[in-house]
Structures are given as C-alpha cells and as structure tokens.
Write a protein that holds these residues in place. Structure first.
Motif, short mmCIF file in Angstrom:
data_model
loop_
_atom_site.label_atom_id
_atom_site.label_comp_id
_atom_site.label_asym_id
_atom_site.label_seq_id
_atom_site.Cartn_x
_atom_site.Cartn_y
_atom_site.Cartn_z
N LEU A 32 0.83 -1.21 0.00
CA LEU A 32 0.00 0.00 0.00
C LEU A 32 0.86 1.26 0.00
O LEU A 32 0.57 2.22 -0.72
N PHE A 33 1.91 1.25 0.83
CA PHE A 33 2.81 2.41 0.93
C PHE A 33 4.25 1.89 0.85
O PHE A 33 4.78 1.36 1.84
N PRO A 34 4.89 2.01 -0.31
CA PRO A 34 6.22 1.41 -0.54
C PRO A 34 7.29 1.81 0.47
O PRO A 34 8.19 1.02 0.76
N ASN A 35 7.23 3.01 1.03
CA ASN A 35 8.28 3.49 1.94
C ASN A 35 7.90 3.35 3.42
O ASN A 35 8.58 3.91 4.28
N ILE A 36 6.84 2.61 3.70
CA ILE A 36 6.33 2.55 5.07
C ILE A 36 7.31 1.90 6.04
O ILE A 36 7.30 2.17 7.24
N ASP A 37 8.20 1.02 5.52
CA ASP A 37 9.12 0.29 6.40
C ASP A 37 10.50 0.94 6.49
O ASP A 37 11.46 0.34 6.97
N LYS A 38 10.59 2.19 6.04
CA LYS A 38 11.86 2.93 6.10
C LYS A 38 11.76 4.05 7.13
O LYS A 38 11.00 5.00 6.95
N GLY A 39 12.51 3.92 8.20
CA GLY A 39 12.51 4.95 9.23
C GLY A 39 11.24 4.95 10.08
O GLY A 39 10.52 3.96 10.15
N LYS A 40 10.98 6.08 10.71
CA LYS A 40 9.81 6.22 11.58
C LYS A 40 8.61 6.65 10.75
O LYS A 40 8.68 7.59 9.97
N LYS A 41 7.49 5.95 10.95
CA LYS A 41 6.27 6.25 10.21
C LYS A 41 5.06 6.09 11.12
O LYS A 41 5.09 5.33 12.10
N LEU A 42 3.99 6.81 10.79
CA LEU A 42 2.71 6.64 11.47
C LEU A 42 1.71 6.12 10.44
O LEU A 42 1.56 6.69 9.36
N LEU A 43 1.05 5.01 10.77
CA LEU A 43 0.06 4.41 9.88
C LEU A 43 -1.28 4.40 10.61
O LEU A 43 -1.39 3.85 11.71
N CYS A 44 -2.28 5.01 9.98
CA CYS A 44 -3.59 5.14 10.63
C CYS A 44 -4.66 4.35 9.89
O CYS A 44 -4.63 4.24 8.66
N TYR A 45 -5.60 3.82 10.65
CA TYR A 45 -6.74 3.08 10.11
C TYR A 45 -8.01 3.86 10.46
O TYR A 45 -8.41 3.90 11.63
N PHE A 46 -8.61 4.48 9.48
CA PHE A 46 -9.75 5.35 9.72
C PHE A 46 -10.95 4.98 8.84
O PHE A 46 -10.79 4.42 7.75
N VAL A 47 -12.13 5.32 9.35
CA VAL A 47 -13.38 5.24 8.58
C VAL A 47 -13.81 6.68 8.30
O VAL A 47 -13.89 7.48 9.24
N PRO A 48 -14.05 7.05 7.04
CA PRO A 48 -14.30 8.46 6.70
C PRO A 48 -15.39 9.13 7.52
O PRO A 48 -15.27 10.31 7.86
N GLY A 49 -16.46 8.40 7.87
CA GLY A 49 -17.55 9.02 8.60
C GLY A 49 -17.47 8.87 10.11
O GLY A 49 -18.38 9.29 10.83
N CYS A 50 -16.38 8.29 10.60
CA CYS A 50 -16.23 8.02 12.04
C CYS A 50 -15.77 9.27 12.77
O CYS A 50 -14.70 9.82 12.48
#
Length: 375
Positions: A245-263
């Motif tokens: 989903l995000f090619p650079n997600i495993d490089k360095g420090k990252k924040l990954l969020c799981y959201f529902v648009p109407g939540c």
C-alpha cells in the motif's frame, strides 16, 4: 381469566417478536453490507468460519431472526413449532455466548446480538436470552391447545422471503485474489503542508492491483554487491506487511492510521495528529488506510482534520483483517523500520492519546529495547 391470559400472551409475543426484529435490523445498521461484513469479521471469523462460508451464514441467520420475529405474531403452528424452535434458537445462542464468556470472561466486548447499534457484552446477552426463553416457556404453557388445521406454507413463505430479502439488500461480493484499493493523489512526506487544499473526490481513481510488479535488473557477475550496514541506534529493518500500500512505510519512523471516513472518533484522532505536527514538524510522516465505507466523505474528513495525508482505500472485510482481530477504529500505529513500536486502537483502554505517542516517539532505541526485547 381467559382475557387476562390473552393479554399476557400477546404482550409476550410482541415483546419477543420485537427482540428478534430489532436484533436482525440492528445487524444491518448503519448500512447493510458494511454492518454484515463487520459482523462476519468480528463475530464469525473468531468462531472459525471461513471468508467463503461466513457471508452465507450471516445473511441466512439474520433472515431466520427476522422470520422468527414475524412468525411469533401469527397463529399458524405457533405452539407446536414456532415457539419450540424459537426457544431452541435462543438456547443455541446461550450456549455460544457461554463458550465465549468462558474464553474471554464475558465482561467486555460486543457480542454482536444487536450489531454495532446496541453494544452488549456476552454476559448481558446471556441474561437477555434466558429471560426470553422463560417468557416463551410461559407463553407455551398458557396458550390453549390448537385443534384447527395449520398452513405450513405460511411459515416457509415468510422464512424464504426474509432470507431472500437479506441477500438482496446486502449482495455477497466475490472474494478477490488481491485487495482492491483506491489511490489518493500522490502526496509525499516532503510535500506535506497543513495548509494544503482538501483533495477533491474526483481525484480518486480505482486500481486493479495493489502494486505493479517491480522491474528486474540484471546484475553482472563482476559487480560489487552492496552490503547494507545496520545502524546500531535503530531497530533492524523488517517487513510490516504494508509495503504493497505504501512502498516506503518500512523505512525509518512512520505513522500508519486506520480510519473510517464518517467516524467521529477517527476525525478526532486525525485532528489531534495534525495539531501535533503543527507543534512539532519533525513528527514522522503519516499515511492513512481508509475503509471503503462512505468514501465520498474523505474530502470532508481532511477538511475537519485540518490537513491532507497520503491515503489508500480498501474494502470493508480486508480493512478489518488489516486492522487486526478484535481491534476497532480509530487505529494509529507507530512503526520504526517496519517494527511495530506502539499500536493504539478503539475508543476504550487502547485508544489513541497524543501525549502517550510523544513519549514513545522521544524514546531512543536503547530505551525501547528495555521494554521490547524483540527489537
């Protein structure tokens, strides 16, 4: 006396009927496919149902519940068949909930009896079902013996109509070999700006695959192999499973969020993260995985959050699976070289708290290793 019994009988029939009808309708709130898919992932998958069987079982079960609610209000085969079968169904539910209570304690979580509309713990659901069984047993006792001929077709017609209706309201979608995603407009961490305009929904385009196959290059035999030296002040690089989903997600420090648009809770978490970035521009780059439920609200989501972020949209069931078993939104995950340092999820004990995240972000690798030896 007979009139009094008749009033009591009708009161019980209406009460238990409403119990079943509300239970069936609640499992389709706020939208049928979303609610049923959530019920499958959170309730049926945990019981061992496969992703192929769960969609059929869930819709059939809801159809049966709805049929039982309607059939309790008619007279055909009421005492000889409908009441005993309803008691049996409730007894099966009690058995299942007792097993869940034995495994988890039963004092937390949502049993799914009323979907997400009315959260209820397994113990509360057991009490509710036992009371319903008692009422139906008393109803069976006070109802007079029926001698007239019954029309069994009434029962089968109502049953098949309700089950078919559920399948029509929430059609089963085929299980895809890959998780379909909807891409956001390309926004890199270097381009991030909290004053960026909100993306328009017309920017959204559908991709058929998660990631195109990377081109291969031929390495000459006499070429020198590059050896990557691990930085001793950071965790070893691992695969988080999100690189598709995000090619650079495993490089360095990252924040990954799981959201529902109407939540609303997801929007609150996004706003808090934006405020944190305004105070500290060095906050790790943030990416969002959105559930494909009310995706048209994403522009409004970013407007309320106060910033736009790179995002992907995935279907409902893959979203829940990616979020993790037993977990709920909003989800905020702190990754360092693909290692999961901290994972916030839901709105209870594990909910996202900005100050707590800052503590983890400010910890050195050596400090983190003391509490997370696997690093």
């Amino acid at each position: 006396m007979e009139t009094k019994k008749s009033y009591i009988a009708w009161s019980i029939r209406i009460l238990v009927s409403l119990l079943f009808i509300v239970s069936a309708v609640a499992k389709m709130y706020p939208s049928p496919y979303f609610a049923i898919s959530t019920f499958e992932v959170k309730q049926l998958y945990t019981l061992g149902f496969s992703e192929h069987i769960a969609p059929y079982f869930s819709r059939t079960l809801i159809g049966i519940e709805l049929a039982m609610g309607f059939l309790l209000l008619q007279k055909h085969w009421l005492k000889r068949f409908i009441i005993p079968m309803t008691i049996l169904l409730l007894a099966v539910f009690v058995g299942h909930l007792t097993y869940v209570t034995f495994l988890s304690g039963g004092d937390s979580g949502n049993c799914g009896c009323f979907g997400e509309l009315i959260p209820m713990t397994p113990i509360e659901a057991i009490i509710k079902n036992i009371v319903a069984i008692g009422l139906l047993a008393y109803l069976y006792y006070i109802l007079p013996k029926e001698t007239e001929i019954h029309n069994f077709w009434i029962l089968t017609t109502v049953l098949f109509a309700t089950i078919l209706g559920i399948y029509m309201i929430a059609p089963i979608q085929p299980v895809a070999a890959t998780v379909p995603t909807i891409d956001s407009e390309e926004v890199t961490s270097e381009d991030f700006d909290t004053s960026m305009p909100v993306v328009d929904s017309s920017m959204i385009k559908i991709e058929n695959t998660l990631q195109q196959e990377l081109p291969t290059t031929e390495v000459k035999k006499d070429s020198v192999k590059k050896v990557e030296v691990q930085n001793l002040n950071e965790p070893k690089k691992v695969k988080s499973g999100n690189a598709a989903l995000f090619p650079n997600i495993d490089k360095g420090k990252k924040l990954l969020c799981y959201f529902v648009p109407g939540c609303d809770h997801c929007r609150d978490a996004a706003k808090e993260l934006t405020e944190m970035r305004k105070k500290d521009p060095s906050l790790p780059p943030l990416s969002i995985i959105f559930m494909n439920e009310e995706a048209d609200l994403i522009p409004a989501f970013f407007k309320e959050a106060g910033a736009t972020y790179p995002y992907k949209i995935i279907e409902i069931i893959p979203f829940w699976n990616t979020l993790g078993s037993g977990k709920d939104t909003p989800g905020v995950k702190y990754l360092w070289n693909g290692n999961e340092i901290k994972y916030y999820w839901g709105i209870t004990d594990n909910k996202f708290v900005g100050d707590d995240l800052n503590k983890y972000l400010n910890k050195s690798y050596e400090e983190l290793k003391k509490t997370q030896p696997k690093l």
